[in-house]
Design an enzyme around this catalytic site. Structure first.
Site, PDB file in Angstrom:
ATOM      1  N   HIS A 183      78.661  17.308   3.285  1.00  0.00           N
ATOM      2  CA  HIS A 183      79.611  18.355   3.646  1.00  0.00           C
ATOM      3  C   HIS A 183      80.204  17.979   4.999  1.00  0.00           C
ATOM      4  O   HIS A 183      79.627  17.182   5.750  1.00  0.00           O
ATOM      5  CB  HIS A 183      78.902  19.713   3.755  1.00  0.00           C
ATOM      6  CG  HIS A 183      78.469  20.269   2.437  1.00  0.00           C
ATOM      7  ND1 HIS A 183      79.337  20.430   1.376  1.00  0.00           N
ATOM      8  CD2 HIS A 183      77.262  20.735   2.004  1.00  0.00           C
ATOM      9  CE1 HIS A 183      78.685  20.954   0.341  1.00  0.00           C
ATOM     10  NE2 HIS A 183      77.426  21.142   0.693  1.00  0.00           N
ATOM     11  N   CYS A 202      84.488  17.235   3.033  1.00  0.00           N
ATOM     12  CA  CYS A 202      85.609  18.102   3.384  1.00  0.00           C
ATOM     13  C   CYS A 202      85.997  17.819   4.836  1.00  0.00           C
ATOM     14  O   CYS A 202      85.164  17.393   5.642  1.00  0.00           O
ATOM     15  CB  CYS A 202      85.222  19.575   3.240  1.00  0.00           C
ATOM     16  SG  CYS A 202      85.011  20.103   1.527  1.00  0.00           S
TER      17      CYS A 202
END
Length: 395
Positions: free
Chosen positions: A99, A143
């Site tokens: 992430h 991301c």
């Protein structure tokens, strides 16, 4: 002129195939996060499997790490860089998947890891002298913000920040998405991240005549073909730092590998993609434009393309000769009246446009050959290349 000299300058290649293995790769996948099952990156194990298979095909030794803390990530990258300094290879490859947000990634212990300072910096010429002048590839799957882009609102690539390390050279850095936007992956164990699977689909078909920057263009095409039911899409970003030569891989069993069944779990097949929060399926990607079905037909097509390449080479040589003659005439007429100079300038311009067109056709013919060679045997490839070289020498 200076521009003409630069235009015709032949692009150099990075030396590949002199080390054994050809390359070394470090793969770091943060799948699980300490005391936080909600943010488990389900399906990321599929990406690890696919990357290992593709890198093995490209003749890389692969070191894989999973669920590392921030300290462990830094230690793993440090050791990998130092090992390359002691025993360098032709190409290095680092991929980290987790992430992330803006300019950092998340470690297993929820700490921020900054790729620029904590990963890329360690492969600069000062810190990894064994890889000076050698290509270095970095893949960042995460991301980079919370925005999503739609078919009607495409993200615009953002230029790298001003704080880039100046001594990192010969490097390709590929991000799964552009700054400020999310990166999609499937929530199923058979899926994986959109970008990683597109990367593996393309690089799993690399042949000796496919240049790495062209391969990334195909990855971008694959990624652009995927979207969610809500028409959410994803744009990758690739930056090049002093990447001044062409890079061609030396895959194992080039031209005879059955790419359709090469990746475990059929990753080469059309796959359904889902967003991390949305379980609705996305549209299947179209087949890559250079996929072929019949090896016998491709052998015949390859030989036909060699004839086309020879014709395009001749056309380019003629156009180049005419353009040089026009420049010579122009230089002789500089001191004459305006009407005479205008006529000669028009001739120089015309021959330049003809030469540009000839170059484009020649490059297209060479690209077509590289595409077809993925199904032509290595022996046929070498024989045809030798025949072409003899033709050009006799010419």
């Amino acid at each position: 002129s200076t521009r003409d000299t630069f235009y015709y300058k032949k692009m150099k290649r990075y030396r590949v195939g002199h080390s054994q293995p050809i390359g070394r790769a470090l793969l770091i996948n943060i799948r699980n996060f300490k005391n936080d099952r909600q943010h488990t990156r389900w399906g990321s194990e599929k990406d690890m499997e696919s990357l290992k298979s593709v890198l093995g095909y490209l003749q890389f030794d692969v070191l894989e790490k999973t669920d590392l803390t921030k300290i462990q990530i830094n230690e793993a990258v440090d050791k990998f860089s130092k090992d390359l300094s002691v025993a360098p290879v032709d190409i290095s490859f680092v991929c980290i998947m987790s992430h992330g947000d803006k300019d950092y990634l998340k470690s297993h212990d929820h700490k921020e890891v900054y790729p620029e300072e904590e990963i890329l910096e360690k492969f600069s010429n000062d810190n990894c002298r064994g890889m000076c002048g050698k290509p270095k590839m970095f893949i960042i799957q995460s991301c980079r913000g919370g925005n999503t882009e739609t078919k009607r609102d495409a993200a615009q690539p953002v230029l790298p920040s001003a704080g880039l390390t100046s001594t990192l050279r010969d490097a390709i850095i590929a991000y799964s998405t552009v700054p400020g936007f999310v990166s999609f992956r499937s929530s199923s164990s058979q899926g994986g991240a959109w970008f990683i699977q597109a990367f593996c689909k393309v690089f799993g078909q690399a042949t000796p005549d496919m240049e790495v920057q062209q391969l990334f263009k195909y990855v971008s095409q694959e990624l652009s073909a995927i979207q969610t039911d809500a028409q959410e899409k994803q744009t990758m970003e690739v930056t090049y730092r002093c990447f001044e030569k062409d890079l061609f891989f030396k895959p194992a069993q080039a031209g005879v590998v059955d790419h359709g069944s090469f990746l475990p779990g059929g990753a080469m097949a059309m796959f359904q993609c889902k967003s991390e929060e949305n379980t609705s399926s996305a549209s299947s990607s179209e087949e890559m434009p250079f996929l072929t079905k019949d090896p016998e037909t491709d052998n015949e097509t390859g030989r036909s393309l060699f004839s086309t390449l020879y014709e395009m080479e001749n056309k380019k040589n003629i156009a180049q000769k005419e353009h040089k003659e026009a420049i010579h005439i122009y230089n002789q007429n500089k001191s004459k009246n305006k009407e005479s100079r205008t006529k000669v300038v028009n001739q120089v311009t015309r021959t330049w446009h003809v030469l540009q067109e000839a170059w484009e056709q020649l490059l297209e013919a060479k690209n077509d050959l590289g595409i077809v060679f993925q199904r032509i045997s290595q022996e046929d490839y070498i024989q045809s290349e030798h025949e072409y070289d003899l033709l050009m020498m006799n010419h």
